[in-house]
Design an enzyme around this catalytic site. Structure first.
Site, mmCIF file in Angstrom:
data_model
loop_
_atom_site.group_PDB
_atom_site.id
_atom_site.type_symbol
_atom_site.label_atom_id
_atom_site.label_comp_id
_atom_site.label_asym_id
_atom_site.label_seq_id
_atom_site.Cartn_x
_atom_site.Cartn_y
_atom_site.Cartn_z
ATOM 1 N N HIS A 115 -8.249 -0.453 6.023
ATOM 2 C CA HIS A 115 -8.624 -1.691 6.713
ATOM 3 C C HIS A 115 -9.260 -2.628 5.702
ATOM 4 O O HIS A 115 -10.143 -2.186 4.940
ATOM 5 C CB HIS A 115 -9.596 -1.373 7.854
ATOM 6 C CG HIS A 115 -10.074 -2.573 8.605
ATOM 7 N ND1 HIS A 115 -9.287 -3.227 9.529
ATOM 8 C CD2 HIS A 115 -11.246 -3.242 8.563
ATOM 9 C CE1 HIS A 115 -9.963 -4.255 10.021
ATOM 10 N NE2 HIS A 115 -11.151 -4.287 9.452
ATOM 11 N N ASN B 160 0.835 -1.211 0.000
ATOM 12 C CA ASN B 160 0.000 0.000 0.000
ATOM 13 C C ASN B 160 0.866 1.257 0.000
ATOM 14 O O ASN B 160 0.552 2.239 -0.666
ATOM 15 C CB ASN B 160 -0.937 0.008 1.213
ATOM 16 C CG ASN B 160 -2.225 -0.745 0.943
ATOM 17 O OD1 ASN B 160 -3.074 -0.280 0.201
ATOM 18 N ND2 ASN B 160 -2.352 -1.916 1.529
ATOM 19 N N LEU C 166 -2.512 1.793 18.296
ATOM 20 C CA LEU C 166 -1.986 3.072 18.799
ATOM 21 C C LEU C 166 -2.888 3.572 19.931
ATOM 22 O O LEU C 166 -4.110 3.454 19.869
ATOM 23 C CB LEU C 166 -1.925 4.095 17.661
ATOM 24 C CG LEU C 166 -0.941 3.743 16.535
ATOM 25 C CD1 LEU C 166 -1.189 4.620 15.311
ATOM 26 C CD2 LEU C 166 0.508 3.874 17.022
HETATM 27 C C1 GRF Z 1 -2.741 -6.421 4.113
HETATM 28 O O1 GRF Z 1 -3.433 -7.466 4.799
HETATM 29 C C2 GRF Z 1 -3.706 -5.322 3.793
HETATM 30 O O2 GRF Z 1 -5.001 -5.850 3.545
HETATM 31 C C3 GRF Z 1 -3.714 -4.502 5.041
HETATM 32 O O3 GRF Z 1 -2.393 -4.596 5.566
HETATM 33 C C4 GRF Z 1 -1.768 -5.813 5.092
HETATM 34 C C5 GRF Z 1 -0.406 -5.577 4.485
HETATM 35 O O4 GRF Z 1 -0.500 -4.548 3.577
HETATM 36 N N1 GRF Z 1 -4.075 -3.134 4.753
HETATM 37 P P1 GRF Z 1 0.844 -3.933 2.867
HETATM 38 O O5 GRF Z 1 1.143 -4.826 1.697
HETATM 39 O O6 GRF Z 1 1.969 -3.988 3.910
HETATM 40 O O7 GRF Z 1 0.460 -2.557 2.467
#
Ligand code: GRF
Length: 195
Positions: free
Chosen positions: A108, A13, A92
């Site tokens: 989320h 992300n 947090l």
């Molecule tokens: C994933 O399970 C995603 O759905 C949630 O955080 C986890 C890791 O995401 N938001 P990322 O690849 O580290 O962004």
């Protein structure tokens, strides 16, 4: 706008957010910060030339406040206008969250208010839901609560496992979070709903 991104793992992300801020955009990434010095996303941030920092939460045990007192140092040093939690897996405290009220976002992997907390995909499948998705919301002291800034939906298909569903949702996370961040950075809090 200066954006700090908090991660705990691979940072997919975070990568999507940073790529979206290239070119004509009201925001730019100024820090990628992790609670795990070995988080793969730190290397991906470094490859993109983005400053990184890591504060290992483990030496602090259950003392969340002590961990946060260290975590906040590199964060304040970066002087962020917006903080994005992106795959950040530490809860947090209200004290930390309230310092950044109104300018901290989280993604989320469920259609909140359904399935706050963990194992969202397994819970949706077990419930027999026909759709799932992801939500970007403003972070408030209540976990996975706060005003919704965007949602994206995906179908749950017959034979889906938590992993197959997670992969389908993650694709949408990478579309939704950048769309919400752009709008939020322009001062627009109208929710983004992706089909
Ligand atoms: C994933 O399970 C995603 O759905 C949630 O955080 C986890 C890791 O995401 N938001 P990322 O690849 O580290 O962004």
């Amino acid at each position: 706008k200066r954006v700090a991104i908090l991660i705990s793992g691979g940072g997919s992300n975070m990568v999507a957010l940073c790529r979206s801020m290239r070119g004509d955009h009201p925001a730019r990434p100024v820090l990628v910060l992790s609670n795990d010095p070995a988080a793969g996303g730190l290397n991906r941030a470094r490859e993109m030339g983005i400053p990184t920092a890591a504060i290992d939460h483990r030496p602090f045990g259950a003392d969340r406040a002590a961990f946060e007192a260290e975590l906040v140092k590199p964060l304040l040093q970066a002087e962020p206008d917006i903080i994005c939690l992106a795959g950040f897996m530490r809860v947090l405290t209200a004290g930390f969250v309230n310092r950044f009220a109104g300018r901290m976002l989280n993604i989320h992997p469920s259609l909140l208010p359904k399935y706050p907390g963990l194992h969202t995909h397994a819970r949706a499948i077990a419930a027999g839901d026909t759709e799932a998705g992801c939500t970007v919301h403003e972070v408030t002291p209540v976990l996975d609560d706060g005003p919704i800034l965007g949602q994206a939906r995906v179908p749950i298909l017959p034979g889906d496992t938590p992993d197959s569903l997670a992969a389908r949702v993650l694709e949408q996370e990478h579309r939704l979070y950048p769309a919400v961040l752009r709008r939020f950075a322009e001062g627009d809090r109208t929710p983004v709903y992706l089909a």
